[in-house]
Design a protein around this motif. Structure first.
Motif, PDB file in Angstrom:
ATOM      1  N   UNK A 378       0.831  -1.210   0.000  1.00 21.57           N
ATOM      2  CA  UNK A 378       0.000   0.000   0.000  1.00 21.57           C
ATOM      3  C   UNK A 378       0.866   1.262   0.000  1.00 21.57           C
ATOM      4  N   UNK A 379       2.016   1.176   0.680  1.00 22.12           N
ATOM      5  CA  UNK A 379       2.929   2.332   0.701  1.00 22.12           C
ATOM      6  C   UNK A 379       3.255   2.728  -0.736  1.00 22.12           C
ATOM      7  N   UNK A 380       3.375   1.741  -1.594  1.00 25.53           N
ATOM      8  CA  UNK A 380       3.661   1.964  -3.003  1.00 25.53           C
ATOM      9  C   UNK A 380       2.488   2.706  -3.676  1.00 25.53           C
ATOM     10  N   UNK A 381       1.264   2.244  -3.382  1.00 20.02           N
ATOM     11  CA  UNK A 381       0.066   2.822  -4.004  1.00 20.02           C
ATOM     12  C   UNK A 381      -0.194   4.252  -3.553  1.00 20.02           C
ATOM     13  N   UNK A 382       0.124   4.514  -2.271  1.00 25.90           N
ATOM     14  CA  UNK A 382      -0.234   5.821  -1.712  1.00 25.90           C
ATOM     15  C   UNK A 382       0.810   6.896  -1.976  1.00 25.90           C
ATOM     16  N   UNK A 383       1.899   6.494  -2.620  1.00 26.60           N
ATOM     17  CA  UNK A 383       2.959   7.463  -2.884  1.00 26.60           C
ATOM     18  C   UNK A 383       2.392   8.616  -3.722  1.00 26.60           C
ATOM     19  N   UNK A 384       2.604   9.830  -3.240  1.00 24.86           N
ATOM     20  CA  UNK A 384       1.932  10.944  -3.917  1.00 24.86           C
ATOM     21  C   UNK A 384       2.784  11.618  -4.996  1.00 24.86           C
ATOM     22  N   UNK A 463      13.709  -1.716  -0.886  1.00 23.13           N
ATOM     23  CA  UNK A 463      14.949  -0.987  -1.162  1.00 23.13           C
ATOM     24  C   UNK A 463      14.733   0.497  -0.888  1.00 23.13           C
ATOM     25  N   UNK A 464      15.636   1.070  -0.099  1.00 19.45           N
ATOM     26  CA  UNK A 464      15.621   2.523   0.165  1.00 19.45           C
ATOM     27  C   UNK A 464      16.903   3.088  -0.426  1.00 19.45           C
ATOM     28  N   UNK A 465      16.789   4.110  -1.253  1.00 19.39           N
ATOM     29  CA  UNK A 465      18.003   4.692  -1.833  1.00 19.39           C
ATOM     30  C   UNK A 465      17.990   6.202  -1.681  1.00 19.39           C
ATOM     31  N   UNK A 466      19.148   6.783  -1.924  1.00 19.61           N
ATOM     32  CA  UNK A 466      19.246   8.235  -1.935  1.00 19.61           C
ATOM     33  C   UNK A 466      20.143   8.610  -3.110  1.00 19.61           C
ATOM     34  N   UNK A 467      19.698   9.574  -3.892  1.00 19.14           N
ATOM     35  CA  UNK A 467      20.538  10.059  -4.976  1.00 19.14           C
ATOM     36  C   UNK A 467      20.782  11.546  -4.765  1.00 19.14           C
ATOM     37  N   UNK A 468      21.846  12.036  -5.366  1.00 16.72           N
ATOM     38  CA  UNK A 468      22.169  13.448  -5.189  1.00 16.72           C
ATOM     39  C   UNK A 468      22.320  14.108  -6.556  1.00 16.72           C
ATOM     40  N   UNK A 469      21.740  15.268  -6.715  1.00 17.34           N
ATOM     41  CA  UNK A 469      21.864  16.005  -7.971  1.00 17.34           C
ATOM     42  C   UNK A 469      21.958  17.486  -7.633  1.00 17.34           C
ATOM     43  N   UNK A 470      22.960  18.149  -8.134  1.00 18.71           N
ATOM     44  CA  UNK A 470      23.192  19.572  -7.848  1.00 18.71           C
ATOM     45  C   UNK A 470      23.173  19.880  -6.356  1.00 18.71           C
ATOM     46  N   UNK A 478      11.303   1.305  -3.082  1.00 16.56           N
ATOM     47  CA  UNK A 478      10.658   0.343  -3.974  1.00 16.56           C
ATOM     48  C   UNK A 478      10.531  -0.986  -3.252  1.00 16.56           C
ATOM     49  N   UNK A 479       9.462  -1.713  -3.526  1.00 19.44           N
ATOM     50  CA  UNK A 479       9.280  -3.012  -2.880  1.00 19.44           C
ATOM     51  C   UNK A 479       8.817  -4.025  -3.913  1.00 19.44           C
ATOM     52  N   UNK A 480       9.351  -5.231  -3.815  1.00 15.32           N
ATOM     53  CA  UNK A 480       8.970  -6.298  -4.734  1.00 15.32           C
ATOM     54  C   UNK A 480       9.573  -7.603  -4.199  1.00 15.32           C
ATOM     55  N   UNK A 481       9.012  -8.721  -4.637  1.00 15.04           N
ATOM     56  CA  UNK A 481       9.623  -9.997  -4.227  1.00 15.04           C
ATOM     57  C   UNK A 481      10.959 -10.195  -4.939  1.00 15.04           C
ATOM     58  N   UNK A 482      11.170  -9.479  -6.054  1.00 14.24           N
ATOM     59  CA  UNK A 482      12.444  -9.528  -6.771  1.00 14.24           C
ATOM     60  C   UNK A 482      13.228  -8.252  -6.419  1.00 14.24           C
ATOM     61  N   UNK A 483      14.394  -8.416  -5.781  1.00 14.70           N
ATOM     62  CA  UNK A 483      15.071  -7.194  -5.296  1.00 14.70           C
ATOM     63  C   UNK A 483      15.652  -6.330  -6.419  1.00 14.70           C
ATOM     64  N   UNK A 484      15.843  -6.924  -7.606  1.00 16.75           N
ATOM     65  CA  UNK A 484      16.311  -6.092  -8.729  1.00 16.75           C
ATOM     66  C   UNK A 484      15.158  -5.182  -9.180  1.00 16.75           C
TER      67      UNK A 484
END
Ligand code: KIV
Ligand code: ZN
Length: 506
Positions: A378-384, A463-470, A478-484
């Motif tokens: 649901x966390x995936x669905x409710x992402x705004x 999976x929780x990630x952080x990216x940096x730009x400028x 992201x969540x899935x039974x397949x981690x890729x």
């Protein structure tokens, strides 16, 4: 007063944590959840600090009805006027003014005398008071300030109209005994203290933030400033969930209550973790993944016989979803909708349709679908975050004798599908490279964590990630039974956040 006011500063001090960057929409989502949780005062931001902060405070002030909405301000006229401009539409607005009080700050930072500080404090409280009745004042670095001077400031700002006096342990230096003595000293030495609520604000540099806050409450403080998951400047602030659950679980000792609906704690913690990109450590009290897990045989035996043997809190009381089987492959849409309602999720028909589809796909892959799985889905669905690019297809080939290769297909902003492929040092790198070839936004991956939502080989990977730009960082989940696939979803989520911000700034 036998109730402690819970003042949440996740959106202000919490967001000062190095690496946290919440969008205006993220802040609004968190504020709505804080209101549901029953937070009395939401410190929504520091309007003078940036146009983004101003906008977020203004939006939250307009939306939130039950909680007070507070704006932080320097002790100067321009900052106070800006703070008021941001919160004035709130049903219950508050202005919070801070000014350093310790000799260390006065000498090395402000280069002002104690008398000057006192004068500015009075003047600025009086200015804020013209706007609203609800004014809070914080003598910053109070725990390293001579108590007699704190008493003088306290008496003066209360006389000028402050209705809350906050005593910050700004650098997390105090011990519980010292901090408690300071609070007790304030009650004994400030003649008009009855006209204000005494508040505490503790940082966790020595790991004492919660202990110091609880000691202060014991000595009479009735507002506690805290953050969800304890995030905040440096080592963070006192953790809201720990203070609230200590007061509740040990009500036999404290004899105090709060307005918090504790069953909303877990959901709030997950939302803040997801949107800030800060994973919660497994052994974190109350909301960590291991907080209610019993590993030793003796403990497991005890809990099976009677939970109270080794469990001082019921996990349900903080809203932790059960990890036992709730729904399966044959469960219908009605049962799914009912389960969602029991977990506190009310969705519109469209979102429900998507979520049910995702549930069916998951139930096909996984033997048992638990509340934790549903919550992650649901966390995936409710992402705004509005998707600029949507991940349509991802495929990888890898192995110990293969060069990792990924093919991805994205649906672009014009609704057209675009596919590309790339090689990488590993499967996740290959997927990210392939996505980069289509989206073409320069960025650097700075954090990547993967964990399983439940036990078992077929568990959902998150999976929780952080990216940096400028120089700005963006989190993604992201969540899935397949981690890729989960990794690809997390990257798309972070990229879509980045693109949404770029769109607003254009
Ligand atoms: O830690 C601190 O002193 C603060 C003040 C602004 C209250 O965050
Ligand atoms: Zn602080």
């Amino acid at each position: 007063m036998d109730r402690v006011i819970i003042f949440d500063t996740t959106l202000r001090d919490g967001e000062q944590a190095a690496g946290a960057a919440l969008s205006v929409q993220d802040k609004l989502d968190i504020a709505r959840q804080l209101e549901k949780l029953g937070i009395d005062v939401i410190e929504a931001g520091f309007p003078i600090s940036s146009p983004g902060d101003f906008e977020a405070v203004q939006l939250i002030a307009r939306e939130i009805k039950k909680s007070s909405v507070c704006a932080l301000s320097h002790a100067n006229a321009e900052a106070i006027d800006r703070a008021w401009e941001a919160v004035r539409k709130a049903k219950k607005p508050r202005i919070h003014i801070f000014l350093s009080a310790s000799d260390i700050h006065l000498l090395y930072q402000l280069k002002k005398t104690r008398e000057e500080i006192l004068e500015i404090s009075l003047e600025m409280v009086a200015r804020a008071k013209k706007y609203t009745d609800d004014v809070e004042f914080s003598p910053m670095d109070a725990s390293r300030t001579e108590p007699a001077y704190i008493y003088r400031i306290a008496e003066a700002v209360i006389k000028a109209g402050a209705t809350t006096l906050n005593i910050p342990d700004t650098v997390g230096y105090a011990t519980p005994q010292e901090y408690g003595d300071l609070i007790e000293g304030i009650f004994k030495n400030v003649p008009n203290i009855g006209k204000a609520v005494v508040s505490v604000h503790c940082h966790n540099d020595l790991g004492l933030a919660v202990a110091n806050s609880l000691e202060a409450i014991q000595r009479g403080a009735r507002q506690v400033e805290c953050t969800v998951n304890g995030i905040g400047e440096r080592a963070g602030n006192a953790a809201m969930e720990e203070i609230v659950m200590a007061l509740k679980t040990r009500s036999d000792f404290y004899h105090l209550t709060t307005n918090i609906d504790t069953t909303q704690i877990y959901k709030t913690s997950r939302l803040v973790s997801e949107l800030t990109g800060f994973a919660v450590q497994p052994n974190k009290a109350i909301i960590g993944a291991n907080a209610f897990r019993h590993e030793s045989g003796i403990h497991q035996d005890g809990v099976i016989k009677k939970a109270i043997t080794y469990e001082i809190m019921d996990p349900k009381s903080v809203g932790i979803p059960s990890s036992s089987l709730v729904l399966g492959k044959l469960s219908g849409r009605h049962a799914f909708k009912e389960r969602l309602a029991e977990l506190g999720y009310i969705m519109d028909e469209d979102s429900l349709k998507h979520a049910f589809q995702a549930f069916k796909e998951l139930a096909d892959k996984k033997r048992e679908v638990t509340d934790r799985d549903i919550e992650s889905l649901i966390a995936e669905e409710l992402r705004t975050v509005t998707e600029v690019y949507h991940l349509d297809h991802v495929e990888v080939s890898c192995g110990n004798h293969n060069i990792p290769t990924a093919t991805v297909r994205l649906i672009g902003p014009d609704g057209q599908a675009v596919a590309d492929a790339a090689l990488g040092t590993g499967p996740v790198d290959a997927v990210y490279e392939a996505i980069n070839r289509i989206v073409k936004v320069p960025n650097k991956l700075t954090e990547f964590t993967v964990k399983s939502v439940t036990e078992g080989i077929d568990a959902i990977g998150e999976v929780l990630i952080r990216i940096e730009s400028n120089g700005v960082s963006y989190s993604g989940r992201g969540a899935d039974t397949d981690i890729i696939v989960a990794s690809a979803k997390a990257y798309m989520n972070a990229l879509n956040r980045l693109l949404a911000v770029k769109k607003v700034r254009k």
